[in-house]
Design an enzyme around this catalytic site. Structure first.
Site, short mmCIF file in Angstrom:
data_model
loop_
_atom_site.label_atom_id
_atom_site.label_comp_id
_atom_site.label_asym_id
_atom_site.label_seq_id
_atom_site.Cartn_x
_atom_site.Cartn_y
_atom_site.Cartn_z
N LYS A 70 -7.04 -3.43 2.91
CA LYS A 70 -7.36 -3.33 1.48
C LYS A 70 -6.90 -4.56 0.68
O LYS A 70 -7.51 -4.92 -0.31
CB LYS A 70 -6.76 -2.07 0.87
CG LYS A 70 -7.53 -0.81 1.24
CD LYS A 70 -7.21 0.33 0.30
CE LYS A 70 -8.03 1.56 0.65
NZ LYS A 70 -7.56 2.21 1.89
N GLU A 109 -8.05 3.18 -9.99
CA GLU A 109 -7.62 4.53 -9.66
C GLU A 109 -7.08 4.48 -8.23
O GLU A 109 -7.35 3.55 -7.48
CB GLU A 109 -8.80 5.49 -9.71
CG GLU A 109 -9.72 5.46 -8.48
CD GLU A 109 -10.47 4.15 -8.29
OE1 GLU A 109 -10.70 3.44 -9.30
OE2 GLU A 109 -10.80 3.81 -7.14
N SER A 165 -8.09 -0.81 11.04
CA SER A 165 -8.00 -1.11 9.61
C SER A 165 -6.59 -1.07 9.04
O SER A 165 -6.30 -1.75 8.07
CB SER A 165 -8.90 -0.15 8.82
OG SER A 165 -8.61 1.19 9.15
C1 LIG Z 1 -8.41 3.11 2.59
C2 LIG Z 1 -8.42 2.96 4.05
C3 LIG Z 1 -9.60 3.15 4.82
C4 LIG Z 1 -10.90 3.63 4.22
O1 LIG Z 1 -11.49 2.76 3.32
P1 LIG Z 1 -12.80 1.94 3.63
O2 LIG Z 1 -13.22 1.43 2.32
O3 LIG Z 1 -13.80 2.90 4.23
O4 LIG Z 1 -12.45 0.88 4.58
C5 LIG Z 1 -9.55 2.93 6.18
N1 LIG Z 1 -8.41 2.56 6.79
C6 LIG Z 1 -7.26 2.38 6.11
C7 LIG Z 1 -6.05 1.97 6.85
C8 LIG Z 1 -7.23 2.57 4.72
O5 LIG Z 1 -6.08 2.39 4.05
#
Ligand SMILES: *Cc1c(COP(=O)(O)O)cnc(C)c1O
Length: 405
Positions: free
Chosen positions: A101, A123, A388
């Site tokens: 993010k 938000e 992610s």
């Molecule tokens: C917020 C988050 C997501 C989901 O958000 P996307 O916009 O779909 O990428 C996925 N993995 C992690 C670790 C997150 O913090």
């Protein structure tokens, strides 16, 4: 590569269209007041954010502050346990603050600074986006207002503490169910009243144009790095790539590096407890076309046509829609979207921890679970999974609800 009449060599420049459409999805369904604000951001994005000064500064920040490029790791023990498929992960868990993010938050906050804004507004639900934006705001010396439902504030105490330590104002929203939807409404309202001094920073590839475009482009670095690194490591492209999809930002950035390649692409949504409405958050799988939060895409609707309540084990994937680009890529057939349930996610969470020494975020564990299933189905070849984020935030919950396995 031309696929269903779309030339993916020039796709990233052509989509979205000038007014923010990916086919029929996207756009800006907002008040005239907010339209003016979005036009200002769009204009700034196409001039300032494309300038060599901005691009150079963002590159330096990514290297010196975020710790980019993040590596790719080969999952040797997990791969061997499956057979003849080689599994790899792109390590966004090693990006500063522990998830992807920050990639778009640093871009959005740098744009705010160049535009002369004093404040960023957003938000947050689980608090991940709030923490990433509070980090970016601290780095650039911007004020930061984070709107958060009262229920979420109680549930997410560590992230609330992190935001406050970073200097953000966490503003409690007490309307309605006091969760993410009300927080979005409150943040948009505050923004509409003060858009001259601040900029709204959306947490995913959702919302009105230009956010799905901007957030994808700021996340493009993930796919671009991954493609180059993977070829450097193996001499070839992966056969398949996998990412989880909530709003869809980590997936959009990761996929964007491979759309023009002969690579199978999989986006994974949470099936939660099962396919009944309310038990999952798989909008690309079960949703219908609809407008919410200022954009047209797929949407899980209740009997009144409003956004339905959603659930999964990972709050970061709990969103009743998905970015318009994902709906478009699904209809085209360029990306295949599938689902993984809570149980499979917890299994993968433990597998990656035990066999590779990487504790994944529960969001990312959906992609890992699918990567393992896919490897079993493929029998040979290679799969690159976008990890992610890291799972520290989820450890207490997993132990409490599922125990040590
Ligand atoms: C917020 C988050 C997501 C989901 O958000 P996307 O916009 O779909 O990428 C996925 N993995 C992690 C670790 C997150 O913090």
């Amino acid at each position: 590569m031309v696929f269903k009449g779309i030339d993916f060599e020039t796709y990233l420049k052509q989509y979205p269209s000038r007014d923010g459409y990916f086919g029929k999805y996207g756009g800006a369904y907002i008040s005239d007041e907010l339209k003016k604000a979005m036009e200002e951001i769009t204009e700034a994005y196409f001039t300032i954010a494309k300038s060599s000064k901005f691009v150079g500064e963002l590159r330096r920040i990514r290297r010196e502050f975020q710790g980019r490029p993040t590596p790719i790791s080969y999952l040797e023990r997990l791969s061997t346990s499956i057979g003849n498929v080689q599994l790899y992960v792109k390590r966004e868990d090693l990006n500063h603050t522990g998830a992807h993010k920050l990639n778009h938050c640093m871009g959005e906050a740098l744009l705010a600074k160049y535009m002369g804004k004093k404040k960023v507004i957003a938000e947050t639900g689980a608090g991940q986006h709030g923490v990433a934006l509070a980090t970016a705001a601290a780095y650039f010396g911007l004020e930061c207002d984070i709107y958060m439902g009262a229920v979420d504030i109680k549930k997410q105490a560590p992230n609330v503490a992190r935001m406050k330590i970073l200097g953000a104002n966490v503003i409690e929203v007490t309307e309605g169910l006091q969760t993410l939807k009300e927080a979005v409404d409150a943040a948009f309202e505050a923004y509409a009243q003060d858009y001259k001094n601040c900029i709204y920073c959306i947490g995913s590839v959702v919302g009105p144009h230009p956010f799905p475009l901007m957030v994808r482009d700021f996340q493009h670095v993930v796919g671009e790095e991954a493609r180059e690194q993977f070829i450097g490591m193996t001499g070839e492209l992966p056969d398949a790539i996998v990412a989880c999809v909530g709003g869809g930002s980590n997936a959009a950035g990761f996929f964007s590096g491979f759309l023009n390649d002969p690579v199978d692409i999989y986006g994974i949504e949470p099936l939660g407890r099962g396919p009944k409405l309310g038990d999952h958050a798989a909008s690309l799988q079960y949703g219908e076309e609809g407008v919410m939060h200022g954009f047209n895409s797929v949407m899980l609707k209740d009997e009144n046509g409003d956004p339905a309540p959603v659930y999964s084990v990972s709050s970061g994937l709990d969103y009743p829609s998905s970015g318009p680009e994902h709906a478009f890529l699904r209809d085209l057939g360029r990306v295949q979207y599938d689902v993984i349930d809570d149980e499979e996610t917890i299994d993968a969470f433990y597998k990656l921890s035990r066999m590779e020494g990487i504790i994944p975020a529960l969001e990312s564990a959906h992609a890992v679970a699918y990567g393992i299933k896919l490897a079993q189905r493929m029998g040979r070849g290679s799969v690159l999974i976008n990890l992610s984020g890291r799972g520290d935030k989820d450890m207490d919950y997993v132990i409490e609800k599922y125990g040590i396995r």
